[in-house]
Each structure stands twice: as C-alpha cells, then as structure tokens.
Design an enzyme around this catalytic site. Structure first.
Site, PDB file in Angstrom:
ATOM      1  N   THR A  64     -43.479  70.617  35.707  1.00 28.17           N
ATOM      2  CA  THR A  64     -42.863  70.741  37.017  1.00 28.17           C
ATOM      3  C   THR A  64     -41.671  71.680  36.914  1.00 28.17           C
ATOM      4  O   THR A  64     -40.680  71.366  36.261  1.00 28.17           O
ATOM      5  CB  THR A  64     -42.420  69.363  37.545  1.00 28.17           C
ATOM      6  N   ASP A 176     -43.908  71.676  41.112  1.00 24.04           N
ATOM      7  CA  ASP A 176     -42.658  72.323  41.509  1.00 24.04           C
ATOM      8  C   ASP A 176     -41.656  71.331  42.057  1.00 24.04           C
ATOM      9  O   ASP A 176     -42.009  70.246  42.507  1.00 24.04           O
ATOM     10  CB  ASP A 176     -42.937  73.360  42.599  1.00 24.04           C
ATOM     11  N   GLY A 318     -46.014  68.376  46.600  1.00 25.34           N
ATOM     12  CA  GLY A 318     -45.686  69.203  45.440  1.00 25.34           C
ATOM     13  C   GLY A 318     -45.495  68.345  44.202  1.00 25.34           C
ATOM     14  O   GLY A 318     -46.166  67.332  44.024  1.00 25.34           O
ATOM     15  N   GLU A 319     -44.602  68.779  43.319  1.00 33.78           N
ATOM     16  CA  GLU A 319     -44.275  68.102  42.064  1.00 33.78           C
ATOM     17  C   GLU A 319     -45.367  68.227  41.011  1.00 33.78           C
ATOM     18  O   GLU A 319     -45.149  67.985  39.836  1.00 33.78           O
ATOM     19  CB  GLU A 319     -43.955  66.614  42.275  1.00 33.78           C
ATOM     20  N   GLY A 320     -46.603  68.564  41.420  1.00 33.96           N
ATOM     21  CA  GLY A 320     -47.764  68.525  40.535  1.00 33.96           C
ATOM     22  C   GLY A 320     -48.689  67.374  40.851  1.00 33.96           C
ATOM     23  O   GLY A 320     -49.653  67.118  40.130  1.00 33.96           O
TER      24      GLY A 320
END
Length: 353
Positions: A64, A176, A318-320
């Site tokens: 991330t 991200d 997000g974050e993965g």
C-alpha cells in the site's frame, strides 16, 4: 532514468509455449469447454508467467503506497490530509480494511511512504521511500518535477527488488492511501485518453454534487494549465500525479521485470498501472485487474489496457482491498488448471464428439 530504463529492458514475454500447453489442458478437461469462464485464461496466463502448469501463489503481499496531495487545498475531498498518516499507522497496526481482507486471503500487508506529509519514525516497519512531503497543487504548478516523478517510479521498482532479494514473492497486490488521490488519478486517465473530466470523474470518498463539480473544474484547470503530453507518461505523472501513483507504477514495472504477477486494486492503483503500461506495454502480460470500482474513470483505464476486472463489488475504498479479495480467485484459477482431470485421465472416451 537509468534504473527505470534498465528495468523496462528486463521485461520479457512470459513463456508462451507453457501458455499454449495450459490452454490445451483446459480444453481437454472433463467438462464443457470454456465452462469456467475467465478463470480459464487467467490460469493459463499465470502458468505462462510462472513457467509451470502447477502454480502455487503461496507468498502473497499487498503493498500500500501512501502520499499526500497539494490539490487537496482546492476542496476536492471530504477528509483532511491529516488522515493519511493516521491511516498508515492503522495499516502498520493491522486494524484497517486491507489488513482484514488480506488476512482472509493469506496475504501480508506492507506500507510504503512515497510522499506523506509527516515524519514517521525510522523504526516504523514500512518502506521509507519519501520523495517529498506531498505534491504541489497542480492548479498552480506541476505536481512534481520530472526528476521527482522518475524518483517515485524508481522507488516502487526498488521495493520489488528488495522483496525479491529478501525472499520468495509469488504475487503482488497494489494498494494506495492518500487523501484526495482520486483527483490526480482521474486527471491522469483524462490526459492519456482525451476524454472529458466530466465523463471520468467520480465521487471518491462520497462527495456531494457541489464538491464533484468543483473537482471536475480543478482537473480541467490542471489539464489546461499544464497540457501534459499523452505520449510521455513521465510528463503526465509529473504534471498531474502523486508520489504514491509513481510508486505504484514502479511496483508494476518491477514485478514484470522479475516475472511476478501483479494485481492492481482501484482507480489509484490502476492509475499507477496505467503509467507503467504507457512506459512499457509489456507489463500487460503480468497484470491482473482485481476489480472494477464505482469510480467512473476506472472503466476507461481497464479499457485502455484491455483488462477484464475479476470482480465488481461496488468497492470505492482503495488500500489494496480489491486486490486482496481477488487473490482468492487467482488461487482458484491455479487449482482448476492443475487439478481438474482431463477426459483421457479419467478414461472418458469421445466425450466431446
């Protein structure tokens, strides 16, 4: 540019003979041809990447990438930039959404600081790759210099190099964190495609109509001011992007150079993958789209790279997270290729004649 250029030069085609062999085994399996849909070509793609029909994705990692954005000053997000470092700490402590979903997929999570506007302790167990404390406001000046853009890409490449040096990595997921980063991501696909920001720009964390209209105006202003060259991915990144987006591009390039499959998450991760694709189209052979988010621009990114998303769960986090969930489908794809018996293996004669 030397590290970037050398990495691009190392990207080779996967083992196409193995892919052909995988497709033949899939066709010969004791079931109707094509009956497992997109899992079939995915399994063959993984076989080509790994050079075997019996692929095992044991060592999974989600990386991330985090960074802050000067364009947040233009009122494009519901959340203040102070949230970015707070969330990095949450990732490290294992309490965020990505940590939970990664655990379910048997993956570990690591964070990379590419441009967070905060001084983390050097002892914090993250990749310390800060280019600068946040990008500049692209409605005033370019988001970063060209040298900084290359530095951010190289940082992502270096992360993969370090992971490979320190142990086995079977697959990478990209994620991200960065308040306001759907704005540069939407600007990036607008710059490459020429499509109007009004068609590409979504609500990010859930902004209202007034903030959305302002967000579109902000992107239009950045495009008009800087006129990024769509034939120069580093130019697009430097004028409109984010340090974490550059890092995400580097992760994809580094993974492809090491023959590691990589799963991109939402619109920000895919913006990074798109930068990588424009620099080196050969990364496409190693890239999987984990899901399609509700962000409008995400679809245009997938279409530009000819990627079929594995999932559509209406995610917008997000974050993965989408990559982590998709890992489970990729595991399933490896098993259908290796373990489903062929007609010959189960002694079924003339089954499809």
């Amino acid at each position: 540019m030397e590290q970037l250029e050398k990495t691009i030069e190392r990207i080779e085609k996967p083992d196409m003979a193995m892919k052909k062999k995988a497709m033949q085994r899939l066709a010969d399996q004791a079931r109707p041809a094509g009956s497992l849909g997109i899992l079939e070509p995915i399994s063959a793609q993984l076989a080509a990447i790994k050079g075997t029909l019996d692929v095992h994705l044991t060592e999974k990692i989600v990386i991330t990438c985090a960074g802050d954005h000067g364009v947040v000053k233009e009122g494009v997000s519901l959340f203040p930039p102070e949230v970015t470092p707070q969330m990095v700490e949450n990732f490290v402590n294992g309490g965020a959404s990505i940590n939970v979903l990664a655990r379910q997929s048997g993956a570990r999570v690591m964070v990379a600081d590419l441009g967070v506007n905060f001084d983390f302790s050097p002892e914090m167990p993250i990749f310390h790759k800060k280019v600068r404390k946040g990008t500049s406001n692209f409605t005033k000046t370019p988001a970063m210099t060209r040298d900084e853009a290359v530095k951010s890409i190289n940082a992502g490449i270096s992360i993969v190099d370090e992971l490979v040096k320190n142990g086995n990595v079977d697959i990478i997921g990209t994620g991200d964190m960065g308040i306001g980063n759907t704005t540069p991501s939407s600007a990036i696909i607008a710059a490459f495609s020429g499509i109007s920001p009004s068609e590409l720009t979504g609500r990010g964390t859930g902004i209202n109509d007034a903030i959305l209209a302002n967000k579109i105006r902000v992107i239009e202003k950045g495009l008009e001011l800087h006129r990024p060259d769509p034939n120069d991915a580093v130019d697009v990144l430097s004028k409109l992007g984010g340090f974490e987006i550059g890092g995400l591009a580097g992760l994809v390039l580094g993974a492809a150079a090491h023959k590691i499959p990589v799963v991109c998450d939402g619109i920000i991760s895919t913006a990074g993958a798109l930068i990588a694709f424009e620099l080196a189209p050969g990364i496409r052979d190693y890239l999987f789209a984990g899901h399609r988010s509700v962000e409008k621009g995400h679809r245009f990114m997938h279409e530009r790279m000819d990627l079929v998303p594995l999932l559509d769960l209406q995610f917008r986090l997000g974050e993965g997270t989408g990559a982590a969930v998709a890992f489970q489908l990729l595991d399933a794809a490896t098993r259908i290729l290796a373990e489903i018996k062929t007609f010959e293996e189960v002694a079924i004669i003339n089954a499809q004649k």
